[in-house]
Scaffold this motif. Structure first.
Motif, PDB file in Angstrom:
ATOM      1  N   THR A 114       3.736  19.241  -2.171  1.00 36.31           N
ATOM      2  CA  THR A 114       2.544  18.581  -2.712  1.00 36.31           C
ATOM      3  C   THR A 114       1.298  19.465  -2.580  1.00 36.31           C
ATOM      4  N   ALA A 163      -2.131  19.823  -4.981  1.00 32.82           N
ATOM      5  CA  ALA A 163      -3.404  19.429  -4.357  1.00 32.82           C
ATOM      6  C   ALA A 163      -4.452  20.531  -4.513  1.00 32.82           C
ATOM      7  N   GLU A 195      -5.479  20.579  -8.229  1.00 30.96           N
ATOM      8  CA  GLU A 195      -6.334  19.411  -8.494  1.00 30.96           C
ATOM      9  C   GLU A 195      -7.716  19.591  -7.865  1.00 30.96           C
TER      10      GLU A 195
END
Ligand SMILES: [Zn+2]
Length: 464
Positions: A38, A42, A45
């Protein structure tokens, strides 16, 4: 039921399981972990949301560096720092284009990096059309005097992105050539493969002694429209006249910087692994594909290695500044580290979007051929092909590879849709496919796990 299934599971574990390495650097374990990552998303983003466009030398890139230092520290890396350098900086102004006659209408244009300004009044001139850069090169000197030279192309999607090498020179060197032939301005069909009404920007360069002229890219549909107009008007011998207005400026020397972080290895005498991406983006979009995702991928993989225990070799993460506008970060990094051959063993870069890795390429010494075999086998479950040309590295590691003669591994990403988005306002977070992004992290984790724990000799034979 519960008892029976647990009995079965126990038996299966006894007879079917492959031996689990006591070593916590088992590359296949890291690969599996990478497929659940993840961290890469992250980072992508965060950069695209909290910073957005981050053109080198601007205040936005400075904010991106601050964000990056904080993020890399929070992720637990060591020796996190910003290494500043100065660079000449060009910034976009207003930009419009329109056909004046015989079919008046507005067009979508964007200036190329290092374009000269037309001034607020713009330039009005006859269009001199060429169906390729080679055709313009063949035009007699002086034949473009006072005209707007217009070059189109026939670029199509390729998995390896090689069509950029074929057609990119219309942007890289076309403006310089047009200026030498006396053109008042230069426009190209955007170097891209989409059919949105988004022009693709990108850098161009004028050689010393060549006068910079205004240079811009039309969106692909606008360029095709202009081409149709030219062919239609030619039937009656009517020239097509165009107005271009672009007001970029050079704002002189500004600060950029390379953000660096490390996973320190247990043996500092072993050459380190340098992994790179670039932090800056063009100003038109938030730079998700180019190259926030690359920074996400390499960093997530390095963290994956770090989380499984200290590796033998140091892994150095380089989020280079100022790639788009002239590879300033890569040059500054090489200048600082040149001739320290002992310090670096292998260099790798991720700067080709976020779609899946499909092929691995190497530039390795003979002494490390077993490591090469190990990596190739370990990448097989991810659907990664091992056939390919020798690795050549990415833009930000080009200079350190050249000065320190480093081994290279390239994890080639699928570039089929890369030039739909490249340097356009469309390069945004929604284009990232999280599953393909995780496959990248898994591939990088596998490779980093193997090479950062290998004591093989990666020293390249001296260059001829
Ligand atoms: Zn890039």
């Amino acid at each position: 039921m519960r008892k029976i299934s647990s009995l079965f599971a126990g038996a299966a574990a006894l007879f079917l399981s492959t031996p689990v390495l006591a070593d916590n650097h088992d590359p296949m374990a890291l690969q599996a972990k990478g497929l659940e990552d993840t961290v890469a998303y992250a980072i992508t983003e965060g950069l695209t949301t909290e910073i957005g466009p981050r053109q080198a030398g601007t205040e936005a890139e400075a904010r991106a560096r601050d964000w990056s230092v904080k993020k890399l520290k929070a992720l637990g890396f060591q020796n996190v720092r910003n290494e500043p350098f100065m660079m000449t900086t060009w910034v976009r102004g207003a930009e419009t284009a329109e056909i004046l006659s015989p079919y008046p209408q507005k067009m979508h244009i964007t200036a190329l990096g290092n374009s000269a300004s037309t001034g607020d009044g713009g330039i009005e001139a006859e269009v001199a059309y060429f169906d390729s850069l080679a055709a313009m090169r063949a035009a007699p000197d002086g034949s473009l005097s006072g005209k707007i030279a217009f070059v189109t192309h026939d670029m199509h999607r390729t998995q390896d992105g090689s069509s950029y090498g074929t057609y990119g020179p219309a942007r890289f060197i076309g403006p310089n050539l047009a200026s030498q032939k006396g053109a008042a301005a230069y426009v190209i069909k955007s170097i891209g493969t989409d059919y949105h009404r988004n022009p693709h920007t990108g850098n161009t360069n004028f050689r010393e002694g060549v006068t910079p002229i205004p240079a811009g890219a039309l969106s692909l549909p606008d360029a095709d429209n202009l081409e149709r107009m030219i062919k239609l008007a030619a039937k009656t011998g009517t020239p097509v006249r165009m107005k271009v207005m672009m007001t970029p400026q050079n704002i002189g020397q500004q600060e950029s910087g390379n953000v660096i972080a490390e996973v320190t290895g247990t043996d500092p005498s072993k050459g380190m692994i340098l992994i790179a991406c670039h932090l800056d983006s063009w100003d038109l979009a938030t730079g998700a594909f180019d190259d926030a995702a690359g920074c996400g991928i390499i960093t997530a993989a390095a963290k994956n290695v770090m989380d499984h225990g200290q590796p033998l070799r140091t892994i150095r993460i380089l989020w280079a500044g100022a790639e788009e506008v002239g590879l300033w970060g890569g040059k500054a990094y090489a200048e600082k580290n040149k001739n320290q051959n002992q310090n670096h063993a292998i260099a790798m870069e991720s700067d080709f979007g976020a779609d899946k890795v499909w092929r691995v390429e190497y530039k390795f010494p003979e002494a490390a051929k077993d490591v090469r075999t190990e990596i190739s086998q370990a990448l097989s479950p991810l659907g990664i092909s091992i056939s390919g040309p020798p690795a050549s590295g990415g833009a930000d590691i080009r200079d350190i590879i050249a000065s320190n003669n480093l081994a290279i591994i390239d994890l080639q990403q699928d570039g089929t849709r890369y030039f739909d988005l490249h340097h356009t306002p469309d390069d945004t977070l929604d284009k990232i496919d999280p599953a393909q992004l995780r496959q990248n992290v898994a591939a990088w984790s596998t490779v980093l796990s193997i090479i950062s724990n290998s004591d093989a000799d990666f020293t390249m034979p001296p260059k001829e």
